[in-house]
Design a protein around this motif. Structure first.
Motif, PDB file in Angstrom:
ATOM      1  N   ALA A 113      -1.891 -56.350 -46.791  1.00 45.97           N
ATOM      2  CA  ALA A 113      -2.496 -57.281 -47.745  1.00 45.97           C
ATOM      3  C   ALA A 113      -1.645 -58.538 -47.880  1.00 45.97           C
ATOM      4  O   ALA A 113      -2.164 -59.659 -47.871  1.00 45.97           O
ATOM      5  CB  ALA A 113      -2.649 -56.601 -49.099  1.00 45.97           C
ATOM      6  N   THR A 233      -7.914 -60.497 -47.105  1.00 52.16           N
ATOM      7  CA  THR A 233      -7.006 -59.470 -47.602  1.00 52.16           C
ATOM      8  C   THR A 233      -7.702 -58.111 -47.649  1.00 52.16           C
ATOM      9  O   THR A 233      -7.170 -57.106 -47.175  1.00 52.16           O
ATOM     10  CB  THR A 233      -6.505 -59.860 -49.009  1.00 52.16           C
ATOM     11  OG1 THR A 233      -6.071 -61.205 -48.960  1.00 52.16           O
ATOM     12  CG2 THR A 233      -5.377 -58.985 -49.438  1.00 52.16           C
ATOM     13  N   THR A 234      -8.909 -58.112 -48.223  1.00 49.01           N
ATOM     14  CA  THR A 234      -9.671 -56.866 -48.284  1.00 49.01           C
ATOM     15  C   THR A 234      -9.903 -56.309 -46.885  1.00 49.01           C
ATOM     16  O   THR A 234      -9.662 -55.129 -46.622  1.00 49.01           O
ATOM     17  CB  THR A 234     -11.039 -57.127 -48.953  1.00 49.01           C
ATOM     18  OG1 THR A 234     -10.807 -57.811 -50.161  1.00 49.01           O
ATOM     19  CG2 THR A 234     -11.772 -55.823 -49.214  1.00 49.01           C
ATOM     20  N   ASN A 235     -10.383 -57.180 -45.988  1.00 47.14           N
ATOM     21  CA  ASN A 235     -10.675 -56.726 -44.628  1.00 47.14           C
ATOM     22  C   ASN A 235      -9.432 -56.177 -43.940  1.00 47.14           C
ATOM     23  O   ASN A 235      -9.516 -55.191 -43.196  1.00 47.14           O
ATOM     24  CB  ASN A 235     -11.250 -57.873 -43.791  1.00 47.14           C
ATOM     25  CG  ASN A 235     -12.638 -58.228 -44.242  1.00 47.14           C
ATOM     26  OD1 ASN A 235     -13.314 -57.406 -44.860  1.00 47.14           O
ATOM     27  ND2 ASN A 235     -13.071 -59.439 -43.964  1.00 47.14           N
ATOM     28  N   VAL A 238      -8.707 -52.644 -45.496  1.00 45.81           N
ATOM     29  CA  VAL A 238      -9.730 -51.653 -45.150  1.00 45.81           C
ATOM     30  C   VAL A 238      -9.678 -51.329 -43.667  1.00 45.81           C
ATOM     31  O   VAL A 238      -9.649 -50.151 -43.265  1.00 45.81           O
ATOM     32  CB  VAL A 238     -11.131 -52.176 -45.551  1.00 45.81           C
ATOM     33  CG1 VAL A 238     -12.207 -51.269 -45.010  1.00 45.81           C
ATOM     34  CG2 VAL A 238     -11.235 -52.280 -47.064  1.00 45.81           C
TER      35      VAL A 238
END
Lengths: 257, 270
Positions: A113, A233-235, A238
């Motif tokens: 992240a 960041t999310t990608n 995940v």
């Protein structure tokens, strides 16, 4: 019907395009990892960030995992008088699976992240372009140090996590379940093989590479301001987490087939 | 105000142009941003490209810099085709360039002096101590005290960041300096300070300058020649002294800042 087929086609093409882009990115990043100049100062800084500052979170995860493992396997094995196997179960589970996977997932959240957010912000504020205009290759300056640090530091982290995890199991077994300390330690060593630890460390190196790669890839290619950086960041987290779980299965299959 | 007449370095006319664009085209998907740009920029000349938001000014600049690759056409620097240059060739080309970004684009993880010295340390392999001395001297040239050198960019105001960005752009003594909207987001006084600094630095270095802006006060101050970009084409190119007599309704609408006229506002960025 045509709309449905169109949808499948479009999704397939998008998937192929993304895979191709990622493959090219990976190849380019790897080639820059191997060719000088090396930014040792940056590699060092990333190593400290990934290795040293992740110790508390990884250590805590490991100690509680070891403790829970001991408790759970006791409640199971006590049903058929196999309590002596607890030490072996704890050490094998930690070194082969839980150490690398849990450390990988925690580091993906912490480091993946951060990398995506940092590179993403650099991208949207044109700092990446600025690097290029100062005749510095962003792959070499930003991405290669992160990949090198991720790949080398995660095995070390996992080695520490292994020791702490096994110690957690020892604490619960000896002080809560009333095992004899030396017998427990003996049992821990007895069935542990070199390959168990090494396979875990190799997994860790792969996970470290994937975490850094996903953080860099999504950060480097982010666009569209704050929202884009958030999405990157999310990608990153995940995709790194999923890849860790998939890779873990594949690597286990290779090592212990 | 003209930056020309700077002695032998200014070989306007005659010799090979410093930067030469021929038929440069760039599209993003179906959206055509640059639709055949032809422009020659002489050594030591200061060209300002004006145009509304979203007309492709930044894309044009990034194509010349090599951050974006044009779909068609050629870009020559010193007569050499650099349109598709890669690797070392591009890095060598980049050493001739300096750029001041719109938001200054300072590296926020590095102190001010390391930002300014970045090109010296990374590009010219200068030692850190010597590079710091040069950086402090360059900061002085843009009117900043040596105390600023150890601050971080986030501690500076917008105008100060622009100055540091300018110092970083000129620290390596580049042959060509690009300015991306140098006065955007500054108050009128600070904008004028930056304009003066740009004129001074470019003149001192004898560099070629390419700027993009929609601030006409800035354009009048720093340009020798003005080119207006509209819908992916240069619709007017001429000396800054003639811009008020262009007889071009698009240019007139733009320089007078009128809402009514032939120019339609772009909705999408590009």
């Amino acid at each position: 019907m045509i709309g449905f087929v169109n949808g499948i086609g479009r999704t397939t093409l998008a998937f192929m395009e993304a895979t191709g882009k990622l493959a090219m990115f990976t190849a380019l990043a790897l080639s820059h990892c191997l060719r000088p100049p090396f930014y040792l100062r940056h590699i060092g800084r990333q190593m400290v960030d990934i290795g040293y500052y992740s110790l508390p979170v990884v250590g805590l995860t490991a100690v509680f995992t070891g403790m829970v493992l001991a408790l759970q396997s006791y409640s199971g094995f006590a049903r058929f008088n196999a309590e002596s196997a607890i030490a072996t179960v704890v050490v094998l589970s930690i070194t082969r699976e839980l150490g690398p996977v849990l450390a990988g997932l925690m580091v993906a959240g912490r480091i993946g992240a951060a990398m995506a957010a940092e590179l993403g912000t650099m991208r949207v504020t044109e700092q990446v372009d600025a690097l290029t205009t100062l005749s510095t290759n962003p792959f070499k300056y930003l991405i290669a140090p992160r990949l090198i640090a991720g790949t080398t530091m995660l095995p070390l982290l996992v080695l520490v996590a292994d020791i702490i995890g096994v110690f957690g199991g020892y604490l619960v077994s000896v002080y809560r379940l009333g095992f004899n300390a030396s017998t427990y330690i003996n049992n821990t060593w007895q069935y542990l093989e070199f390959m168990d630890v090494v396979s875990g460390l190799v997994k860790a190196a792969c996970f470290g590479f994937v975490i850094a790669l996903m953080g860099c890839y999504h950060g480097y290619n982010s666009k569209g301001g704050a929202q884009g950086v958030g999405a990157a960041t999310t990608n990153a987290v995940v995709s790194a987490s999923i890849l860790i779980l998939v890779l873990n299965y594949l690597l286990t299959g290779i090592f212990f087939s | 105000m003209s930056m020309n007449g700077n002695g032998a370095v200014n070989g306007q006319g005659g010799a090979t142009p410093k930067i030469s664009l021929q038929g440069v085209k760039k599209a993003f998907g179906p959206k055509v941003v640059l639709d055949g740009i032809d422009l020659d920029i002489a050594r030591g000349e200061s060209v300002v490209i004006i145009g509304g938001s979203g007309t492709g000014k930044s894309v044009l600049l990034k194509c010349i810099l090599g951050i974006l690759e044009p779909d068609a056409g050629t870009i020559r620097i010193d007569g050499e085709d650099t349109t598709h240059a890669r690797g070392r060739e591009r890095e060598a080309m980049m050493r001739k360039f300096g750029m001041l970004f719109q938001g200054a684009a300072l590296f926020d993880s590095l102190p001010v002096w390391e930002n300014v010295a970045f090109g010296l340390i990374q590009g010219q392999q200068l030692g850190r101590r010597e590079a710091k001395e040069r950086a402090v001297a360059t900061l002085g040239a843009v009117g900043l005290n040596p105390e600023v050198a150890d601050l971080f960019p986030a501690e500076l105001s917008g105008g100060m960041q622009k100055r540091v960005g300018l110092a970083r752009a000129i620290a390596t003594r580049p042959e060509v300096i690009f300015f991306d909207e140098p006065t955007t987001g500054l108050d009128p006084i600070m904008a004028d300070v930056i304009n003066d600094l740009i004129v001074k630095c470019v003149r001192d270095l004898g560099a070629t300058a390419v700027s993009i802006t929609h601030d006409m006060a800035s354009a009048r101050k720093i340009a020798d020649r003005v080119a207006m970009l509209y819908k992916g084409r240069l619709i007017w190119v001429g000396p800054v002294s003639e811009i008020d007599r262009s007889d071009n309704p698009y240019v007139e609408q733009f320089i007078n800042g009128r809402a009514e006229g032939p120019i339609q506002m772009q909705i999408r960025a590009f």
